[in-house]
Design a protein around this motif. Structure first.
Motif, mmCIF file in Angstrom:
data_model
loop_
_atom_site.group_PDB
_atom_site.id
_atom_site.type_symbol
_atom_site.label_atom_id
_atom_site.label_comp_id
_atom_site.label_asym_id
_atom_site.label_seq_id
_atom_site.Cartn_x
_atom_site.Cartn_y
_atom_site.Cartn_z
ATOM 1 N N ARG A 132 -21.662 -5.503 -2.871
ATOM 2 C CA ARG A 132 -21.884 -4.077 -2.596
ATOM 3 C C ARG A 132 -20.749 -3.451 -1.804
ATOM 4 N NH1 ARG A 132 -28.366 -3.860 -0.949
ATOM 5 N NH2 ARG A 132 -29.159 -4.685 -2.922
ATOM 6 N N ASN A 133 -19.670 -4.203 -1.616
ATOM 7 C CA ASN A 133 -18.549 -3.702 -0.830
ATOM 8 C C ASN A 133 -17.252 -3.695 -1.630
ATOM 9 O OD1 ASN A 133 -19.058 -3.437 2.374
ATOM 10 N ND2 ASN A 133 -20.476 -4.919 1.467
ATOM 11 N N ALA A 134 -16.528 -2.574 -1.573
ATOM 12 C CA ALA A 134 -15.150 -2.607 -2.023
ATOM 13 C C ALA A 134 -14.389 -3.542 -1.096
ATOM 14 C CB ALA A 134 -14.553 -1.210 -1.989
ATOM 15 N N MET A 135 -13.346 -4.191 -1.626
ATOM 16 C CA MET A 135 -12.605 -5.188 -0.843
ATOM 17 C C MET A 135 -11.112 -4.895 -0.888
ATOM 18 S SD MET A 135 -14.920 -7.225 0.415
ATOM 19 C CE MET A 135 -13.886 -8.568 1.008
ATOM 20 N N SER A 136 -10.394 -5.474 0.046
ATOM 21 C CA SER A 136 -8.965 -5.197 0.135
ATOM 22 C C SER A 136 -8.196 -6.398 0.661
ATOM 23 C CB SER A 136 -8.722 -3.988 1.045
ATOM 24 O OG SER A 136 -9.238 -4.226 2.348
ATOM 25 N N TRP A 137 -6.908 -6.418 0.361
ATOM 26 C CA TRP A 137 -5.961 -7.373 0.924
ATOM 27 C C TRP A 137 -4.957 -6.606 1.780
ATOM 28 C CZ3 TRP A 137 -6.248 -12.566 0.857
ATOM 29 C CH2 TRP A 137 -7.022 -13.179 -0.129
ATOM 30 N N HIS A 138 -4.548 -7.257 2.860
ATOM 31 C CA HIS A 138 -3.556 -6.705 3.774
ATOM 32 C C HIS A 138 -2.614 -7.836 4.172
ATOM 33 C CE1 HIS A 138 -6.216 -3.152 4.415
ATOM 34 N NE2 HIS A 138 -7.123 -4.050 4.080
ATOM 35 N N ARG A 139 -1.472 -7.472 4.728
ATOM 36 C CA ARG A 139 -0.551 -8.493 5.215
ATOM 37 C C ARG A 139 0.134 -8.024 6.478
ATOM 38 N NH1 ARG A 139 3.948 -8.247 0.305
ATOM 39 N NH2 ARG A 139 4.881 -6.233 0.873
ATOM 40 N N GLN A 140 0.602 -8.998 7.250
ATOM 41 C CA GLN A 140 1.240 -8.678 8.529
ATOM 42 C C GLN A 140 2.374 -9.635 8.820
ATOM 43 O OE1 GLN A 140 -1.396 -8.657 11.953
ATOM 44 N NE2 GLN A 140 -0.102 -7.147 12.984
ATOM 45 N N VAL A 141 3.480 -9.046 9.218
ATOM 46 C CA VAL A 141 4.641 -9.794 9.672
ATOM 47 C C VAL A 141 4.683 -9.704 11.193
ATOM 48 C CG1 VAL A 141 7.154 -9.900 9.631
ATOM 49 C CG2 VAL A 141 5.905 -9.300 7.553
ATOM 50 N N PRO A 142 5.025 -10.786 11.894
ATOM 51 C CA PRO A 142 5.074 -10.724 13.366
ATOM 52 C C PRO A 142 5.908 -9.545 13.848
ATOM 53 C CG PRO A 142 5.333 -12.977 12.643
ATOM 54 C CD PRO A 142 5.330 -12.140 11.400
ATOM 55 N N GLY A 143 5.343 -8.803 14.800
ATOM 56 C CA GLY A 143 6.052 -7.677 15.375
ATOM 57 C C GLY A 143 5.863 -6.376 14.628
ATOM 58 N N LYS A 144 5.149 -6.437 13.496
ATOM 59 C CA LYS A 144 4.895 -5.226 12.714
ATOM 60 C C LYS A 144 3.400 -5.019 12.545
ATOM 61 C CE LYS A 144 9.197 -5.213 10.042
ATOM 62 N NZ LYS A 144 9.780 -5.096 8.683
ATOM 63 N N GLU A 145 3.026 -3.798 12.196
ATOM 64 C CA GLU A 145 1.621 -3.503 11.966
ATOM 65 C C GLU A 145 1.158 -4.119 10.644
ATOM 66 O OE1 GLU A 145 1.235 0.794 14.294
ATOM 67 O OE2 GLU A 145 0.726 0.621 12.178
ATOM 68 N N ARG A 146 -0.123 -4.415 10.604
ATOM 69 C CA ARG A 146 -0.703 -4.918 9.355
ATOM 70 C C ARG A 146 -0.625 -3.809 8.305
ATOM 71 N NH1 ARG A 146 -5.281 -8.720 10.716
ATOM 72 N NH2 ARG A 146 -5.846 -6.955 12.073
ATOM 73 N N GLU A 147 -0.268 -4.172 7.072
ATOM 74 C CA GLU A 147 -0.109 -3.170 6.034
ATOM 75 C C GLU A 147 -1.017 -3.459 4.853
ATOM 76 O OE1 GLU A 147 3.833 -3.032 4.404
ATOM 77 O OE2 GLU A 147 3.738 -5.058 3.603
ATOM 78 N N PHE A 148 -1.420 -2.393 4.193
ATOM 79 C CA PHE A 148 -2.270 -2.466 3.014
ATOM 80 C C PHE A 148 -1.510 -3.067 1.849
ATOM 81 C CE2 PHE A 148 -5.218 -1.212 -0.199
ATOM 82 C CZ PHE A 148 -4.467 -0.670 -1.228
ATOM 83 N N VAL A 149 -2.189 -3.920 1.073
ATOM 84 C CA VAL A 149 -1.586 -4.513 -0.117
ATOM 85 C C VAL A 149 -2.308 -4.055 -1.379
ATOM 86 C CG1 VAL A 149 -1.123 -6.670 -1.345
ATOM 87 C CG2 VAL A 149 -0.748 -6.532 1.133
ATOM 88 N N ALA A 150 -3.639 -4.217 -1.400
ATOM 89 C CA ALA A 150 -4.387 -3.889 -2.614
ATOM 90 C C ALA A 150 -5.852 -3.667 -2.285
ATOM 91 C CB ALA A 150 -4.250 -5.004 -3.651
ATOM 92 N N ARG A 151 -6.516 -2.912 -3.157
ATOM 93 C CA ARG A 151 -7.925 -2.585 -2.973
ATOM 94 C C ARG A 151 -8.624 -2.661 -4.316
ATOM 95 N NH1 ARG A 151 -7.023 2.251 -1.776
ATOM 96 N NH2 ARG A 151 -7.014 2.044 0.488
ATOM 97 N N ILE A 152 -9.874 -3.118 -4.306
ATOM 98 C CA ILE A 152 -10.661 -3.180 -5.536
ATOM 99 C C ILE A 152 -12.064 -2.681 -5.258
ATOM 100 C CG2 ILE A 152 -11.310 -5.603 -5.132
ATOM 101 C CD1 ILE A 152 -11.166 -5.978 -8.218
ATOM 102 N N ALA A 153 -12.580 -1.863 -6.165
ATOM 103 C CA ALA A 153 -13.919 -1.307 -6.014
ATOM 104 C C ALA A 153 -14.986 -2.381 -6.256
ATOM 105 C CB ALA A 153 -14.100 -0.149 -6.981
ATOM 106 N N VAL A 154 -16.215 -1.996 -6.092
ATOM 107 C CA VAL A 154 -17.340 -2.926 -6.166
ATOM 108 C C VAL A 154 -17.378 -3.692 -7.477
ATOM 109 C CG1 VAL A 154 -19.860 -3.065 -6.261
ATOM 110 C CG2 VAL A 154 -18.763 -1.689 -4.500
ATOM 111 N N ILE A 155 -17.219 -2.987 -8.598
ATOM 112 C CA ILE A 155 -17.279 -3.661 -9.889
ATOM 113 C C ILE A 155 -15.908 -3.791 -10.514
ATOM 114 C CG2 ILE A 155 -19.660 -3.022 -10.347
ATOM 115 C CD1 ILE A 155 -18.619 -0.754 -12.110
ATOM 116 N N GLY A 156 -14.860 -3.585 -9.739
ATOM 117 C CA GLY A 156 -13.511 -3.815 -10.214
ATOM 118 C C GLY A 156 -12.954 -2.740 -11.110
ATOM 119 N N SER A 157 -13.640 -1.627 -11.193
ATOM 120 C CA SER A 157 -13.179 -0.578 -12.101
ATOM 121 C C SER A 157 -12.092 0.292 -11.499
ATOM 122 C CB SER A 157 -14.362 0.296 -12.500
ATOM 123 O OG SER A 157 -14.969 0.839 -11.341
ATOM 124 N N LEU A 158 -11.971 0.282 -10.180
ATOM 125 C CA LEU A 158 -10.961 1.098 -9.522
ATOM 126 C C LEU A 158 -10.120 0.200 -8.641
ATOM 127 C CD1 LEU A 158 -9.855 3.924 -9.040
ATOM 128 C CD2 LEU A 158 -11.441 4.143 -7.117
#
Length: 116
Positions: free
Chosen positions: A31-57
């Protein structure tokens, strides 16, 4: 209590591929959209990808578009990130979370290192 555990990271050479997994428990993954993020030491965490509940978006950061593919298996409560044609700029700790991210859900992440 929600728990997200990332796995699949490692050391690869430029141009190679990795597949990350994120095992979710303690909340209703399907029931939750999900996401991936990444972080390099000394930098803010950044967005990588997002997927909707059923993967349509699906959305990607410009830096990974065309190389990374996000997917999910709601029956297994698992989120994936297929990463192809990796380059040194992809080196980071990768995290999964809901979308939008829940600050209480951040897991330990998995280290991805791209180096020749």
């Amino acid at each position: 209590q929600a728990l997200l555990v990332e796995s699949g990271g490692g050391l690869v050479q430029p141009g190679e591929s990795l597949r990350l997994s994120c095992a979710a428990s303690g909340f209703t993954f399907s029931r939750n959209a999900m996401s991936w993020h990444r972080q390099v030491p000394g930098k803010e965490r950044e967005f990588v990808a997002r997927i909707a509940v059923i993967g349509s978006l699906i959305n990607y950061a410009d830096s990974v578009k065309g190389r990374f593919t996000i997917s999910r298996d709601n029956a297994k409560n698992t989120l994936y990130l297929q990463m192809n044609n990796l380059n040194p700029e992809d080196t980071a700790v990768y995290y999964c979370n809901t979308s939008p991210p829940n600050s209480a859900y951040w897991g330990p992440g998995t280290q991805v290192t791209v180096s020749s």
